[in-house]
Enzyme design. Sequence first.
Site, PDB file in Angstrom:
ATOM      1  N   GLU A 104      11.596 -16.470  41.111  1.00  0.00           N
ATOM      2  CA  GLU A 104      12.665 -15.846  41.901  1.00  0.00           C
ATOM      3  C   GLU A 104      12.474 -15.997  43.412  1.00  0.00           C
ATOM      4  O   GLU A 104      13.448 -16.125  44.146  1.00  0.00           O
ATOM      5  CB  GLU A 104      12.806 -14.348  41.547  1.00  0.00           C
ATOM      6  CG  GLU A 104      11.515 -13.583  41.631  1.00  0.00           C
ATOM      7  CD  GLU A 104      11.705 -12.115  41.991  1.00  0.00           C
ATOM      8  OE1 GLU A 104      10.762 -11.350  41.748  1.00  0.00           O
ATOM      9  OE2 GLU A 104      12.760 -11.733  42.525  1.00  0.00           O
ATOM     10  N   ILE A 128       5.274 -17.427  34.421  1.00  0.00           N
ATOM     11  CA  ILE A 128       4.740 -16.842  33.183  1.00  0.00           C
ATOM     12  C   ILE A 128       5.481 -15.544  32.866  1.00  0.00           C
ATOM     13  O   ILE A 128       5.467 -15.086  31.740  1.00  0.00           O
ATOM     14  CB  ILE A 128       3.222 -16.564  33.269  1.00  0.00           C
ATOM     15  CG1 ILE A 128       2.892 -15.538  34.352  1.00  0.00           C
ATOM     16  CG2 ILE A 128       2.431 -17.847  33.452  1.00  0.00           C
ATOM     17  CD1 ILE A 128       1.509 -14.925  34.198  1.00  0.00           C
ATOM     18  N   ASP A 129       6.138 -14.936  33.873  1.00  0.00           N
ATOM     19  CA  ASP A 129       6.762 -13.619  33.680  1.00  0.00           C
ATOM     20  C   ASP A 129       8.066 -13.682  32.874  1.00  0.00           C
ATOM     21  O   ASP A 129       8.524 -12.665  32.358  1.00  0.00           O
ATOM     22  CB  ASP A 129       7.066 -12.967  35.037  1.00  0.00           C
ATOM     23  CG  ASP A 129       5.832 -12.843  35.911  1.00  0.00           C
ATOM     24  OD1 ASP A 129       4.718 -12.772  35.352  1.00  0.00           O
ATOM     25  OD2 ASP A 129       5.974 -12.824  37.149  1.00  0.00           O
ATOM     26  N   GLU A 224       1.489  -4.679  33.613  1.00  0.00           N
ATOM     27  CA  GLU A 224       0.966  -4.272  34.933  1.00  0.00           C
ATOM     28  C   GLU A 224       1.988  -3.485  35.759  1.00  0.00           C
ATOM     29  O   GLU A 224       1.623  -2.717  36.633  1.00  0.00           O
ATOM     30  CB  GLU A 224       0.508  -5.499  35.726  1.00  0.00           C
ATOM     31  CG  GLU A 224       1.646  -6.466  36.031  1.00  0.00           C
ATOM     32  CD  GLU A 224       1.230  -7.675  36.862  1.00  0.00           C
ATOM     33  OE1 GLU A 224       0.070  -7.764  37.289  1.00  0.00           O
ATOM     34  OE2 GLU A 224       2.108  -8.534  37.087  1.00  0.00           O
ATOM     35  N   ARG A 267     -11.447   1.757  25.687  1.00  0.00           N
ATOM     36  CA  ARG A 267     -11.890   0.723  26.621  1.00  0.00           C
ATOM     37  C   ARG A 267     -10.672  -0.040  27.132  1.00  0.00           C
ATOM     38  O   ARG A 267      -9.635  -0.064  26.478  1.00  0.00           O
ATOM     39  CB  ARG A 267     -12.822  -0.275  25.926  1.00  0.00           C
ATOM     40  CG  ARG A 267     -14.132   0.324  25.459  1.00  0.00           C
ATOM     41  CD  ARG A 267     -15.078   0.563  26.625  1.00  0.00           C
ATOM     42  NE  ARG A 267     -16.414   0.919  26.184  1.00  0.00           N
ATOM     43  CZ  ARG A 267     -16.832   2.137  25.884  1.00  0.00           C
ATOM     44  NH1 ARG A 267     -15.993   3.161  25.981  1.00  0.00           N
ATOM     45  NH2 ARG A 267     -18.067   2.360  25.491  1.00  0.00           N
ATOM     46  N   GLN A 275      -4.263 -15.639  32.069  1.00  0.00           N
ATOM     47  CA  GLN A 275      -2.938 -15.855  31.469  1.00  0.00           C
ATOM     48  C   GLN A 275      -2.194 -17.026  32.113  1.00  0.00           C
ATOM     49  O   GLN A 275      -1.226 -17.532  31.583  1.00  0.00           O
ATOM     50  CB  GLN A 275      -2.068 -14.595  31.623  1.00  0.00           C
ATOM     51  CG  GLN A 275      -2.559 -13.426  30.800  1.00  0.00           C
ATOM     52  CD  GLN A 275      -2.009 -12.096  31.311  1.00  0.00           C
ATOM     53  OE1 GLN A 275      -1.067 -11.570  30.770  1.00  0.00           O
ATOM     54  NE2 GLN A 275      -2.605 -11.563  32.359  1.00  0.00           N
ATOM     55  N   ARG A 276      -2.634 -17.421  33.311  1.00  0.00           N
ATOM     56  CA  ARG A 276      -1.943 -18.483  34.044  1.00  0.00           C
ATOM     57  C   ARG A 276      -2.719 -19.797  34.063  1.00  0.00           C
ATOM     58  O   ARG A 276      -2.190 -20.814  34.514  1.00  0.00           O
ATOM     59  CB  ARG A 276      -1.732 -18.036  35.490  1.00  0.00           C
ATOM     60  CG  ARG A 276      -0.409 -17.427  35.691  1.00  0.00           C
ATOM     61  CD  ARG A 276      -0.139 -16.892  37.052  1.00  0.00           C
ATOM     62  NE  ARG A 276      -0.760 -17.481  38.188  1.00  0.00           N
ATOM     63  CZ  ARG A 276      -0.830 -16.859  39.374  1.00  0.00           C
ATOM     64  NH1 ARG A 276      -0.307 -15.655  39.504  1.00  0.00           N
ATOM     65  NH2 ARG A 276      -1.391 -17.431  40.406  1.00  0.00           N
TER      66      ARG A 276
HETATM   67  O1  F6P Z   1       4.473 -14.085  38.963  1.00  0.00           O
HETATM   68  C1  F6P Z   1       3.338 -14.495  38.295  1.00  0.00           C
HETATM   69  C2  F6P Z   1       2.229 -13.494  38.455  1.00  0.00           C
HETATM   70  O2  F6P Z   1       1.116 -13.940  37.710  1.00  0.00           O
HETATM   71  C3  F6P Z   1       2.576 -12.057  38.098  1.00  0.00           C
HETATM   72  O3  F6P Z   1       2.578 -11.839  36.707  1.00  0.00           O
HETATM   73  C4  F6P Z   1       1.519 -11.299  38.858  1.00  0.00           C
HETATM   74  O4  F6P Z   1       1.926  -9.992  39.167  1.00  0.00           O
HETATM   75  C5  F6P Z   1       1.366 -12.113  40.116  1.00  0.00           C
HETATM   76  O5  F6P Z   1       1.835 -13.417  39.810  1.00  0.00           O
HETATM   77  C6  F6P Z   1      -0.053 -12.186  40.605  1.00  0.00           C
HETATM   78  O6  F6P Z   1      -0.050 -12.845  41.824  1.00  0.00           O
HETATM   79  P1  F6P Z   1      -1.350 -13.449  42.530  1.00  0.00           P
HETATM   80  O7  F6P Z   1      -1.711 -14.712  41.796  1.00  0.00           O
HETATM   81  O8  F6P Z   1      -0.895 -13.717  43.915  1.00  0.00           O
HETATM   82  O9  F6P Z   1      -2.430 -12.426  42.411  1.00  0.00           O
END
Ligand code: F6P
Length: 343
Positions: A104, A128-129, A224, A267, A275-276
């Site tokens: 976005e 990824i969102d 999150e 925990r 995740q990325r």
């Molecule tokens: O938009 C992708 C994302 O991984 C979100 O899920 C997360 O809140 C944000 O980017 C984290 O950003 P950064 O890599 O700048 O910590």
Amino acid sequence: MAKRIGILSGGGDCPGLNAVIRAVGRRSFQRGYDVVGVRDGWRGLVEDELEPLGPREISGILPRGGTILGTTRTNPYKLEGGVDRVMESFERAGLDALVAIGGEDTLGVATRLHEEHGFPVIGVPKTIDNDLNGTDYTFGFDTAVFIATEAIDRLHTTAESHNRVMVVEVMGRHTGWIAVMSGIAGGADVILIPEQPISIDEACDDIRRRHERGKDFSIVVVSEGYELEGVAEAGERDEFGHVRLSQRGVGDALAREIEGRTGFETRVTVLGHVQRGGSPTPRDRVLATRFGLKAADLAHEERFGQMASLQGDRVVEVPLKEATAELKTVPPEWYDVAKAFFG
Ligand code: F6P
């Protein structure tokens, strides 16, 4: 006439970016066009850092995570003379079109540049969102869900051995797509997302109900962006004004609440940037490839201000303006699927 196509990746990286770059390159080379890579998202145009991309540069990158072009969250609209510098670099490089791969924020800049200056840009939806409007799915999402699901599977076995509640915090910013999909796939017992915020009391009731049925362990997936009373907004913001949600510690706070209220040992695991990272799933490689080919075709046809989009099984074009007008949130029907397995 031969064209010069620029390409940039902006915002948070995600698996599949290189597959888009490769597809744009391959199709453009077939047309006899030149392709130019812009370094680090909009920063490369603001600071005039571009590099030629030839067949050698894009060879072998299909399965590679990250982006060979680099990425930043630079917002030219927040920099003195930033927009003018973008236009000047574009002109200087002799570019005819720009393919912007982003979510976005990056595509929001592309939309404004096109609306306000007629900038010849084509969008490709990445994140990824999965929160971008105008497309059923963004690439990168499937890989993130795959990784989160695998983590949930692994946490299941250790939760069961120790009779514990395991809280898993996943990314997703202000939407709960990753939480809902990985939670359904991983058989989560409770899922907390920003769009359908069930209370901690309800979550604890679900966990207690499981214990009454003789299930001494539970998996709780929390997005999150879930709003938890007492958890402050973290101070740090990026150039697009977004708070770093991972700093808020929602998972930690939730785990403390659950343990305090139910007495069950709890925990927390924060999945974060795993995740990325890494290689895209086959589904993301295919989607990214189809988006890249579509973007190259749109650039060739000079369909500027449009974005490649997945609608059902078809890759089509939609106006960038529509895609960036609002966030795509998780609809109640999806949350209902998840809820059927709570408790
Ligand atoms: O938009 C992708 C994302 O991984 C979100 O899920 C997360 O809140 C944000 O980017 C984290 O950003 P950064 O890599 O700048 O910590």
